[in-house]
Write a protein that holds these residues in place. Sequence first.
Motif, PDB file in Angstrom:
ATOM      1  N   LEU A 166       0.717  -1.116  -0.107  1.00  0.00           N
ATOM      2  CA  LEU A 166       0.311   0.329   0.086  1.00  0.00           C
ATOM      3  C   LEU A 166       1.490   1.587  -0.246  1.00  0.00           C
ATOM      4  O   LEU A 166       1.954   0.986   0.586  1.00  0.00           O
ATOM      5  CB  LEU A 166      -0.880  -0.175   1.481  1.00  0.00           C
ATOM      6  CG  LEU A 166      -2.259  -0.847   1.378  1.00  0.00           C
ATOM      7  CD1 LEU A 166      -3.067  -0.851   2.457  1.00  0.00           C
ATOM      8  CD2 LEU A 166      -3.308  -1.048   0.268  1.00  0.00           C
ATOM      9  N   SER A 167       0.135   2.126  -0.827  1.00  0.00           N
ATOM     10  CA  SER A 167       1.899   3.461  -1.124  1.00  0.00           C
ATOM     11  C   SER A 167       0.726   4.597  -0.665  1.00  0.00           C
ATOM     12  O   SER A 167      -0.829   4.967  -0.247  1.00  0.00           O
ATOM     13  CB  SER A 167       1.907   3.536  -1.927  1.00  0.00           C
ATOM     14  OG  SER A 167       0.890   3.455  -3.529  1.00  0.00           O
ATOM     15  N   ASP A 168       0.819   6.139  -1.315  1.00  0.00           N
ATOM     16  CA  ASP A 168      -0.045   7.172  -1.108  1.00  0.00           C
ATOM     17  C   ASP A 168      -0.233   6.928  -2.206  1.00  0.00           C
ATOM     18  O   ASP A 168      -2.264   8.411  -1.400  1.00  0.00           O
ATOM     19  CB  ASP A 168       0.803   7.942  -0.899  1.00  0.00           C
ATOM     20  CG  ASP A 168       1.971   8.338  -0.014  1.00  0.00           C
ATOM     21  OD1 ASP A 168       1.825   7.771   0.757  1.00  0.00           O
ATOM     22  OD2 ASP A 168       2.775   9.045  -0.252  1.00  0.00           O
ATOM     23  N   THR A 169      -1.032   6.616  -2.867  1.00  0.00           N
ATOM     24  CA  THR A 169      -1.517   5.874  -3.850  1.00  0.00           C
ATOM     25  C   THR A 169      -3.579   5.686  -3.547  1.00  0.00           C
ATOM     26  O   THR A 169      -3.830   6.328  -3.889  1.00  0.00           O
ATOM     27  CB  THR A 169      -1.424   5.310  -4.724  1.00  0.00           C
ATOM     28  OG1 THR A 169       0.127   5.698  -5.891  1.00  0.00           O
ATOM     29  CG2 THR A 169      -2.353   5.001  -6.588  1.00  0.00           C
ATOM     30  N   SER A 170      -3.139   5.152  -2.622  1.00  0.00           N
ATOM     31  CA  SER A 170      -4.114   4.857  -2.146  1.00  0.00           C
ATOM     32  C   SER A 170      -4.953   4.980  -0.883  1.00  0.00           C
ATOM     33  O   SER A 170      -5.280   5.202  -0.592  1.00  0.00           O
ATOM     34  CB  SER A 170      -4.781   3.034  -2.447  1.00  0.00           C
ATOM     35  OG  SER A 170      -3.359   2.638  -1.227  1.00  0.00           O
ATOM     36  N   VAL A 171      -4.063   5.391  -0.133  1.00  0.00           N
ATOM     37  CA  VAL A 171      -4.754   5.850   0.888  1.00  0.00           C
ATOM     38  C   VAL A 171      -4.469   7.147   1.561  1.00  0.00           C
ATOM     39  O   VAL A 171      -5.750   7.546   2.248  1.00  0.00           O
ATOM     40  CB  VAL A 171      -3.344   5.483   2.186  1.00  0.00           C
ATOM     41  CG1 VAL A 171      -2.995   6.578   3.384  1.00  0.00           C
ATOM     42  CG2 VAL A 171      -2.500   4.573   2.726  1.00  0.00           C
ATOM     43  N   VAL A 172      -3.654   8.307   0.445  1.00  0.00           N
ATOM     44  CA  VAL A 172      -4.493   9.825   0.462  1.00  0.00           C
ATOM     45  C   VAL A 172      -6.195  10.136   0.190  1.00  0.00           C
ATOM     46  O   VAL A 172      -6.980  10.342   1.185  1.00  0.00           O
ATOM     47  CB  VAL A 172      -3.813  10.612   0.025  1.00  0.00           C
ATOM     48  CG1 VAL A 172      -3.898  11.583  -0.617  1.00  0.00           C
ATOM     49  CG2 VAL A 172      -1.745  10.053   0.219  1.00  0.00           C
ATOM     50  N   PRO A 173      -6.472   9.215  -1.203  1.00  0.00           N
ATOM     51  CA  PRO A 173      -7.760   9.275  -1.855  1.00  0.00           C
ATOM     52  C   PRO A 173      -8.805   8.559  -0.614  1.00  0.00           C
ATOM     53  O   PRO A 173      -9.783   8.445  -0.208  1.00  0.00           O
ATOM     54  CB  PRO A 173      -8.195   8.619  -2.429  1.00  0.00           C
ATOM     55  CG  PRO A 173      -6.807   7.969  -3.080  1.00  0.00           C
ATOM     56  CD  PRO A 173      -5.776   8.515  -1.935  1.00  0.00           C
ATOM     57  N   ALA A 174      -8.566   7.589   0.402  1.00  0.00           N
ATOM     58  CA  ALA A 174      -9.155   7.016   1.219  1.00  0.00           C
ATOM     59  C   ALA A 174      -9.400   7.834   3.057  1.00  0.00           C
ATOM     60  O   ALA A 174     -10.591   7.657   2.823  1.00  0.00           O
ATOM     61  CB  ALA A 174      -8.349   5.715   1.771  1.00  0.00           C
TER      62      ALA A 174
END
Length: 705
Positions: free
Chosen positions: A581-589
């Motif tokens: 998991l990276s910023d790509t999914s965690v930020v919009p989450a």
Amino acid sequence: MMHNYRIHHLTQFFPSRVSDYSFCDRISVMCWCESEISGVEFLWVGVGFVGFVFLLVGFVCGHAEHWDQLQCTGLCFAKSRINKGKNELRGSRYSLRNSVDPDFLLNVDTFFNGQNLPHKRACGSSSTPRFQPGSKSIEALPDECLFEILRRLAGRERCTCASVSKHWLKTLTTIAKPDLCHKSLYAELMEYKNEGLFTRELSGGKVTDTKLAAIAVCTATRGGLGQLFIQGNESSRVTDQGLKAIARGCPSLKVLSVSDISSIGDEGLCEIANGCRPLKELELINISSIGSDGLVAIAEKCPELKVLTIDSCANVGNETLQALARACSQLESITIKDCPLIGDLGVTSLLSPPIPALTKVKLHGLMISDVSLASIGLYHSSIKILNLNRINAVTKKGFWAMAEGLGFRSISSLTVSSCYCMTDQILEVFGRSFPGLKQLFLRNCWFLSDFGLVSFSKSATGLESLELESCNRITLEGVKYALSNFHSQLKSLRLVRCDGIQDMMVSYDMVHPCRSLQSISVKECDAFGSVALILLGKLCPKLRHLELNGLHMITDDGLISFLESREARLETVNFQGCINLSDTSVVPAIWQHCLALKVLNLDACEKITDATVLPVVSSCSLLEDLDLSYSQVSDSAVAALSCWKQRKLKVLSLSGCTKITNNSIPYLTKLGRNLQGLNLQGCSSMSRQKIRSLVPILQKCDILH
């Protein structure tokens, strides 16, 4: 008149002993003075109570050969009390009553100076003994005399005397509450309506008989010892004598836990049974020297016992459970683990006829058969929590008899672990027979499959919590249909090390979403990937707590697809060990679905950077616990957190973040004023000296470094 009466009273009471009437005259004057003085003076004027006891003990005990020694010791103590009383009175704001002449103390002092008493050595003397040659020491007193003296002391004075020597401490531990001389001496014990105010914990080398004796003496007059926890090891030096001291000095003891001590036995437990009648909870772990005799005494003499745990006590047998059934009508919880001498006879005696208050039973590693489980099902209708672990002698017939028993309908929580006979058929019977079942925990049930889980879900419609651990025959298909059947009541699902749950193409037709489910935890299921996560997202739209631990196959695309089906905002998110998991999914989450977030754990998410912290600062105003350990965050992230104006953050973990340097110290100082916990362990780019400088500044924060 009063003066003559006191002398006459003493001479008549001890006519053969009192020969020096001037001595008795002085004693009577001092006693009369004590009756005429109040407040501070009462404590110091005259001989004081203890000195007077030394003088009278020779009469009481009849030890004529020690009278000279007792008189000498008593006069020494009296003289010291008089000198202290004179000094106290000179600066006291109290005054003597009109009928008392303060100068009488000088007369008494003059009398004592004429008695050739031993004096303490001067401060500068080199080798002068404390007593002059030929004088007597109190250590030469027989134990009977010392016992008579010490039992007449008030509570705090007994505590002070306990520090004089081990001999005195040992003597004090032999004084039980009924042995105290006069009610006024133990009135302090009666002042506390709820005795047992203190809790003591001992471990390792601190577990000694002397330590237990000191606890027994010093807690007795301050409310009494209520809870005692003893954790031993190879360096512990405690025997039955220590338990005897506790039994005599702590009659208010209610909770006792002893583990890993091999030098105590039935004798010590019998003393506990005799002295600690209000005992309510007893825990014995790994004590091979204890047999049934001590526990039988506990059962018979502690009728208020409510919780009993016997773990790895190889010499405890069926007699213990039989005694519990006879005498402990208030027993509420019992745990028996790895006791090879306990079998069907003991378990059936305990459960039939049933104990009305017994609601919690744990049986681990016992050599019991189908008979014990049948007795549970037939006779015990009050059990609500049942835990069965490693009872390999039980067959399917035993579980069947327990489930079909007419008396076993009120159970609300059932745990079955490492039982070979736990099969699909038995689980289906559980679903039909236990309508009130709320929690089911199945661990290491290797023969359970999707068929048993789905059949159970059709009958147990009231289940609220389900945990499956190491049940490797259960697959994603079985979980899908089970959740569909649990659509109205199930609130929590936990899957741990279930290797059969793996990514597979499954259809979503003919299934109902489980809208009641609020919490999902998937831990160490190595084959659990994005496909399984997306399925859970569609089946559980109202999810509020999500825990995904150690799932290496979860990707950013899978997490984004999972979040698209959300109808409720997440409050707890734990992605510990999800390394892909990276910023790509965690930020919009965080931006879209975590506005109500209170706990965020990104421990060991190696691709998380400072970019994740910005939405946390902007959107998560309710966040209380943030874990960024072993991620790629740097000083910029700490600076952003320190500028967070509406923060409620209480716990921050930055353990193992190598990009955080000493430049973060000012930001941590500002941030830490509201923190309760800060973890900086493993931050190799920060100097220890700089981290230690935070300790006096952030006094309310617990800093780990």
